[in-house]
Design a protein around this motif. Structure first.
Motif, short mmCIF file in Angstrom:
data_model
loop_
_atom_site.label_atom_id
_atom_site.label_comp_id
_atom_site.label_asym_id
_atom_site.label_seq_id
_atom_site.Cartn_x
_atom_site.Cartn_y
_atom_site.Cartn_z
N SER A 1 0.84 -1.19 0.00
CA SER A 1 0.00 0.00 0.00
C SER A 1 0.88 1.25 0.00
N VAL A 2 0.24 2.40 -0.21
CA VAL A 2 0.92 3.69 -0.21
C VAL A 2 1.18 4.10 1.23
N GLY A 3 2.32 4.72 1.47
CA GLY A 3 2.60 5.23 2.81
C GLY A 3 4.07 5.19 3.15
N THR A 4 4.37 5.63 4.36
CA THR A 4 5.75 5.68 4.84
C THR A 4 6.03 4.48 5.72
N VAL A 5 7.20 3.89 5.52
CA VAL A 5 7.62 2.74 6.31
C VAL A 5 8.97 3.05 6.95
N PRO A 6 9.21 2.48 8.13
CA PRO A 6 10.51 2.69 8.77
C PRO A 6 11.59 1.85 8.07
N VAL A 7 12.79 2.38 8.05
CA VAL A 7 13.92 1.68 7.46
C VAL A 7 15.05 1.67 8.47
N THR A 8 15.68 0.52 8.63
CA THR A 8 16.86 0.40 9.48
C THR A 8 18.03 0.04 8.58
N VAL A 9 19.09 0.80 8.67
CA VAL A 9 20.29 0.55 7.88
C VAL A 9 21.34 -0.05 8.80
N VAL B 1 15.21 6.19 9.97
CA VAL B 1 15.17 6.54 8.56
C VAL B 1 13.83 6.04 8.03
N SER B 2 13.24 6.75 7.06
CA SER B 2 11.96 6.31 6.50
C SER B 2 12.00 6.35 4.98
N TYR B 3 11.09 5.61 4.39
CA TYR B 3 10.93 5.56 2.94
C TYR B 3 9.43 5.66 2.67
N THR B 4 9.06 6.46 1.67
CA THR B 4 7.65 6.65 1.35
C THR B 4 7.31 6.02 0.01
N TYR B 5 6.33 5.13 0.03
CA TYR B 5 5.79 4.54 -1.19
C TYR B 5 4.71 5.46 -1.72
N GLU B 6 4.84 5.88 -2.97
CA GLU B 6 3.88 6.78 -3.60
C GLU B 6 2.86 5.97 -4.40
N ALA B 7 1.71 6.58 -4.65
CA ALA B 7 0.68 5.93 -5.46
C ALA B 7 1.12 5.88 -6.92
N ASN B 8 0.71 4.83 -7.61
CA ASN B 8 0.98 4.72 -9.04
C ASN B 8 0.10 5.71 -9.79
N PRO B 9 0.55 6.15 -10.97
CA PRO B 9 -0.27 7.10 -11.72
C PRO B 9 -1.58 6.45 -12.17
N VAL B 10 -2.63 7.25 -12.14
CA VAL B 10 -3.95 6.79 -12.59
C VAL B 10 -4.57 7.92 -13.37
N THR B 11 -5.15 7.59 -14.50
CA THR B 11 -5.90 8.59 -15.25
C THR B 11 -7.09 7.89 -15.89
N THR B 12 -8.20 8.59 -15.99
CA THR B 12 -9.41 7.98 -16.53
C THR B 12 -9.96 8.72 -17.73
N GLY B 13 -9.36 9.85 -18.10
CA GLY B 13 -9.88 10.58 -19.24
C GLY B 13 -8.92 11.64 -19.70
N LEU B 14 -9.19 12.17 -20.90
CA LEU B 14 -8.41 13.26 -21.43
C LEU B 14 -9.28 14.09 -22.36
#
Length: 93
Positions: free
Chosen positions: A6-14, A24-37
């Motif tokens: 899912s989309v959101g921020t997760v903790p990261v341990t290095v 440290v954190s990493y954020t997963y972004e939503a995939n592009p979506v489009t329905t019209g033009l």
């Protein structure tokens, strides 16, 4: 980095030979979506400004008359709109 469910921020341990870094954190972004033009068609000579429902503006390049796929690319995935734009043939002379 593992794929996210899912989309959101997760903790990261290095962890390295020199030690460990938490907080440290990493954020997963939503995939592009489009329905019209708009517009959904234009001349085969190209030059039509096309705006997607997500406010991406592109100019249609020249192409042969017929249906064309719209593909919005991002680093994580693509948003595909098969046959969403139609190149129109010019008038016959």
């Amino acid at each position: 980095m593992p794929r996210a469910d899912s989309v959101g921020t997760v903790p990261v341990t290095v962890v390295t030979a020199g030690g460990r870094a938490d907080g440290v954190s990493y954020t997963y972004e939503a995939n592009p979506v489009t329905t019209g033009l708009d517009p959904t068609s234009g001349p085969a000579s190209g030059g039509t400004a096309v705006v997607s429902d997500t406010e991406i503006v592109a100019v249609a390049p020249p192409e042969v008359a017929g249906a064309a796929d719209i593909v919005i690319q991002s680093p994580g995935s693509n948003a595909d709109m098969p046959s969403a734009y139609t190149y129109l043939a010019g008038p016959g002379i």
